[in-house]
Scaffold this motif. Structure first.
Motif, PDB file in Angstrom:
ATOM      1  N   LYS A 195       0.136  -0.648  29.137  1.00  0.00           N
ATOM      2  CA  LYS A 195      -0.419  -1.344  30.316  1.00  0.00           C
ATOM      3  C   LYS A 195      -1.595  -2.250  29.924  1.00  0.00           C
ATOM      4  N   PHE A 196      -2.451  -1.754  29.067  1.00  0.00           N
ATOM      5  CA  PHE A 196      -3.602  -2.555  28.613  1.00  0.00           C
ATOM      6  C   PHE A 196      -3.544  -2.643  27.092  1.00  0.00           C
ATOM      7  N   ARG A 197      -4.111  -3.744  26.552  1.00  0.00           N
ATOM      8  CA  ARG A 197      -4.081  -3.913  25.090  1.00  0.00           C
ATOM      9  C   ARG A 197      -5.513  -3.825  24.566  1.00  0.00           C
ATOM     10  N   PHE A 198      -5.829  -2.741  23.895  1.00  0.00           N
ATOM     11  CA  PHE A 198      -7.158  -2.596  23.285  1.00  0.00           C
ATOM     12  C   PHE A 198      -7.065  -2.967  21.803  1.00  0.00           C
ATOM     13  N   PRO A 199      -8.214  -3.358  21.200  1.00  0.00           N
ATOM     14  CA  PRO A 199      -8.162  -3.864  19.821  1.00  0.00           C
ATOM     15  C   PRO A 199      -7.701  -2.828  18.782  1.00  0.00           C
ATOM     16  N   ARG A 200      -7.091  -3.350  17.740  1.00  0.00           N
ATOM     17  CA  ARG A 200      -6.647  -2.529  16.595  1.00  0.00           C
ATOM     18  C   ARG A 200      -7.169  -3.204  15.332  1.00  0.00           C
ATOM     19  N   PRO A 201      -8.432  -2.925  14.958  1.00  0.00           N
ATOM     20  CA  PRO A 201      -9.032  -3.645  13.834  1.00  0.00           C
ATOM     21  C   PRO A 201      -8.480  -3.245  12.455  1.00  0.00           C
ATOM     22  N   PHE A 202      -8.666  -4.138  11.486  1.00  0.00           N
ATOM     23  CA  PHE A 202      -8.312  -3.890  10.070  1.00  0.00           C
ATOM     24  C   PHE A 202      -6.861  -3.461   9.890  1.00  0.00           C
ATOM     25  N   MET A 203      -5.928  -4.103  10.588  1.00  0.00           N
ATOM     26  CA  MET A 203      -4.548  -3.618  10.465  1.00  0.00           C
ATOM     27  C   MET A 203      -3.843  -4.163   9.226  1.00  0.00           C
ATOM     28  N   ASP A 204      -4.511  -5.006   8.414  1.00  0.00           N
ATOM     29  CA  ASP A 204      -3.846  -5.484   7.196  1.00  0.00           C
ATOM     30  C   ASP A 204      -3.614  -4.306   6.239  1.00  0.00           C
ATOM     31  N   LYS A 205      -2.517  -4.338   5.571  1.00  0.00           N
ATOM     32  CA  LYS A 205      -2.002  -3.195   4.811  1.00  0.00           C
ATOM     33  C   LYS A 205      -2.914  -2.723   3.677  1.00  0.00           C
ATOM     34  N   ASP A 206      -3.637  -3.694   3.083  1.00  0.00           N
ATOM     35  CA  ASP A 206      -4.415  -3.339   1.891  1.00  0.00           C
ATOM     36  C   ASP A 206      -5.715  -2.629   2.219  1.00  0.00           C
ATOM     37  N   ASN A 207      -6.103  -2.703   3.485  1.00  0.00           N
ATOM     38  CA  ASN A 207      -7.392  -2.138   3.866  1.00  0.00           C
ATOM     39  C   ASN A 207      -7.186  -0.721   4.408  1.00  0.00           C
ATOM     40  N   LEU A 208      -7.806   0.264   3.757  1.00  0.00           N
ATOM     41  CA  LEU A 208      -7.614   1.653   4.199  1.00  0.00           C
ATOM     42  C   LEU A 208      -8.800   2.152   5.030  1.00  0.00           C
ATOM     43  N   ASP A 209      -9.677   1.244   5.462  1.00  0.00           N
ATOM     44  CA  ASP A 209     -10.813   1.650   6.297  1.00  0.00           C
ATOM     45  C   ASP A 209     -10.483   1.517   7.783  1.00  0.00           C
ATOM     46  N   ILE A 250      -2.213   6.164  12.346  1.00  0.00           N
ATOM     47  CA  ILE A 250      -0.911   6.328  11.676  1.00  0.00           C
ATOM     48  C   ILE A 250      -0.642   5.163  10.713  1.00  0.00           C
ATOM     49  N   ALA A 251      -0.939   3.934  11.160  1.00  0.00           N
ATOM     50  CA  ALA A 251      -0.662   2.767  10.301  1.00  0.00           C
ATOM     51  C   ALA A 251      -1.427   2.870   8.980  1.00  0.00           C
ATOM     52  N   LYS A 252      -2.685   3.280   9.057  1.00  0.00           N
ATOM     53  CA  LYS A 252      -3.499   3.368   7.832  1.00  0.00           C
ATOM     54  C   LYS A 252      -3.019   4.517   6.942  1.00  0.00           C
ATOM     55  N   THR A 253      -2.597   5.601   7.565  1.00  0.00           N
ATOM     56  CA  THR A 253      -2.114   6.745   6.779  1.00  0.00           C
ATOM     57  C   THR A 253      -0.806   6.372   6.067  1.00  0.00           C
ATOM     58  N   VAL A 254       0.038   5.614   6.763  1.00  0.00           N
ATOM     59  CA  VAL A 254       1.270   5.127   6.137  1.00  0.00           C
ATOM     60  C   VAL A 254       0.912   4.236   4.941  1.00  0.00           C
ATOM     61  N   SER A 255      -0.047   3.318   5.139  1.00  0.00           N
ATOM     62  CA  SER A 255      -0.444   2.419   4.040  1.00  0.00           C
ATOM     63  C   SER A 255      -0.947   3.222   2.842  1.00  0.00           C
ATOM     64  N   ALA A 256      -1.759   4.255   3.122  1.00  0.00           N
ATOM     65  CA  ALA A 256      -2.306   5.067   2.030  1.00  0.00           C
ATOM     66  C   ALA A 256      -1.178   5.810   1.319  1.00  0.00           C
ATOM     67  N   ALA A 257      -0.267   6.399   2.091  1.00  0.00           N
ATOM     68  CA  ALA A 257       0.848   7.149   1.485  1.00  0.00           C
ATOM     69  C   ALA A 257       1.675   6.217   0.598  1.00  0.00           C
ATOM     70  N   GLN A 258       1.886   4.968   1.080  1.00  0.00           N
ATOM     71  CA  GLN A 258       2.689   4.031   0.282  1.00  0.00           C
ATOM     72  C   GLN A 258       1.927   3.596  -0.966  1.00  0.00           C
ATOM     73  N   LYS A 259       0.629   3.352  -0.784  1.00  0.00           N
ATOM     74  CA  LYS A 259      -0.177   2.918  -1.940  1.00  0.00           C
ATOM     75  C   LYS A 259      -0.165   3.981  -3.052  1.00  0.00           C
ATOM     76  N   PHE A 260      -0.235   5.261  -2.650  1.00  0.00           N
ATOM     77  CA  PHE A 260      -0.301   6.337  -3.659  1.00  0.00           C
ATOM     78  C   PHE A 260       1.063   6.982  -3.907  1.00  0.00           C
ATOM     79  N   ASN A 261       2.104   6.334  -3.336  1.00  0.00           N
ATOM     80  CA  ASN A 261       3.459   6.818  -3.570  1.00  0.00           C
ATOM     81  C   ASN A 261       3.625   8.286  -3.191  1.00  0.00           C
ATOM     82  N   SER A 262       3.023   8.693  -2.092  1.00  0.00           N
ATOM     83  CA  SER A 262       3.060  10.106  -1.687  1.00  0.00           C
ATOM     84  C   SER A 262       4.301  10.384  -0.879  1.00  0.00           C
ATOM     85  N   SER A 263       4.921  11.506  -1.146  1.00  0.00           N
ATOM     86  CA  SER A 263       6.040  11.892  -0.285  1.00  0.00           C
ATOM     87  C   SER A 263       5.619  12.995   0.679  1.00  0.00           C
ATOM     88  N   ARG A 264       4.312  13.321   0.672  1.00  0.00           N
ATOM     89  CA  ARG A 264       3.776  14.327   1.598  1.00  0.00           C
ATOM     90  C   ARG A 264       2.463  13.833   2.203  1.00  0.00           C
TER      91      ARG A 264
END
Ligand code: KG4
Ligand code: ZN
Length: 333
Positions: A195-209, A250-264
């Motif tokens: 219904k409303f769109r609130f900001p989602r900062p730092f969504m670029d994949k390389d940034n894990l902050d 979730i997006a940042k956790t996915v990026s981190a998992a992909q960066k470190f090749n984690s399967s868990r």
């Protein structure tokens, strides 16, 4: 060999003690919350928190021992939160642990509260190393690459507010009381997250902050310009705001998992109780073929079983603390 560890936690507004066998089996986990005391102030008052810990620490340790059926003589070591947290509160738990260690002649193990949140997962699940971990609590939002029971590397963190803080401040803006995360979670279930769109900062994949202070401000401006008139709008605002937090987590956790090749992946800390975070996490990581582990709610929020669990592994590595060990207030680098 069996090792029983007594865990003690007093970093914020929960006085907790637990007995854990071999780092995995919680024989007891007692948590005494001060939330009713702090509610009238809209947040934790450090001086009151320390006093309350002093009042209850001995009784809580006794209860943890009694419930576990373990005598003090059968405790092999005492693990205690050293930091981060409120220094006055931490000192109460640390002093109790020093007294127990000294009088029984058993080792004391110093434990980092945030690393212990991650170790909570081993109380219920066997998770192989390495894995990616997200800690989301009232004071912290950190991503870790976890290599072993005692090797934690921070790879991302919030640059301002923590996710739990973003929930609690929003609840305050919306007049929902303290702590507000659970209330926003409840109201969101009936709301429309689009219904409303609130900001989602730092969504670029390389940034894990992460960054959540702008989100809180945008809610403040939204409410100022569009006062909430009815329950449906309140539910939509909660759902949309929550979606923004959960999406970035979730997006940042996915990026981190992909960066470190984690399967868990492990998600832990108080905000990991959030039903939408648990749901979206399962959907997302399932679709990526990554195993997601989240502790049950009693081990997501502050507890001492997680302190004893990590204490066990530090003890096994020969890591122990001297009796002049001091607390620390902010997260280790
Ligand atoms: O880990 P925790 O118990 O204490 C800290 O170490 O900070 O986390 C407390 C945080 C609070 O901000 C609280 O609002 C949030 O966890 N929380 C939730 C939910 N349950 C607790 N946030 C969102 N949804 C929930 N269901
Ligand atoms: Zn915590």
């Amino acid at each position: 060999m069996e090792l029983n560890i007594l865990g003690i936690e007093s970093s914020c507004d929960e006085t907790a003690a637990a007995v854990v066998k071999n780092g995995t089996q919680a024989l007891s986990s007692i948590v005494s919350s001060q939330v009713d005391t702090h509610r009238e102030y809209g947040g934790v008052v450090p001086e009151i928190a320390s006093r309350k810990h002093i009042e209850s620490i001995i009784a809580i340790v006794d209860e943890a021992l009694n419930t576990s059926g373990t005598a003090l003589d059968d405790i092999d070591a005492v693990a205690v939160t050293q930091g981060p947290g409120l220094v006055g509160s931490l000192m109460v738990g640390l002093s109790a642990a020093k007294g127990i260690s000294y009088s029984l002649g058993i080792p004391m193990i110093n434990v980092d509260h945030l690393e212990a949140h991650i170790s909570a997962i081993h109380l219920e699940h066997e998770v192989e190393f390495p894995f990616t971990a997200l800690i989301v609590s009232g004071g912290h939002t950190n991503l870790y690459n976890v290599r072993s029971h005692t090797d934690f590397e921070i790879v991302g963190r919030t640059r301002d507010d923590a996710a739990g803080e973003a929930f609690d401040k929003a609840a305050n803006i919306l007049g929902l009381g303290y702590p507000g995360g659970i209330e926003i979670d409840r109201l969101s279930k009936k709301g429309n997250p689009d219904k409303f769109r609130f900001p989602r900062p730092f969504m670029d994949k390389d940034n894990l902050d992460f960054s959540y202070s702008g989100l809180k401000t945008s809610l403040l401006y939204h409410i100022r310009d569009n006062p909430v008139q009815d329950d449906e709008t309140l539910q939509d605002i909660c759902a949309s705001y929550q979606e923004s937090i959960v999406d970035t987590l979730i997006a940042k956790t996915v990026s981190a998992a992909q960066k470190f090749n984690s399967s868990r992946v492990v998600i832990c800390g108080g905000v990991a109780c959030n039903s939408r975070l648990r749901e979206l996490g399962r959907e997302k990581f399932n679709s990526l073929g990554i195993d997601l582990f989240i502790p049950s709610p009693k081990y997501c929020t502050d507890n001492a079983a997680m302190i004893a669990a990590l204490g066990f592994h530090r003890l096994c590595k020969g890591q122990r603390a001297e009796l002049d060990t001091a607390t620390y207030s902010t997260a280790l680098a």
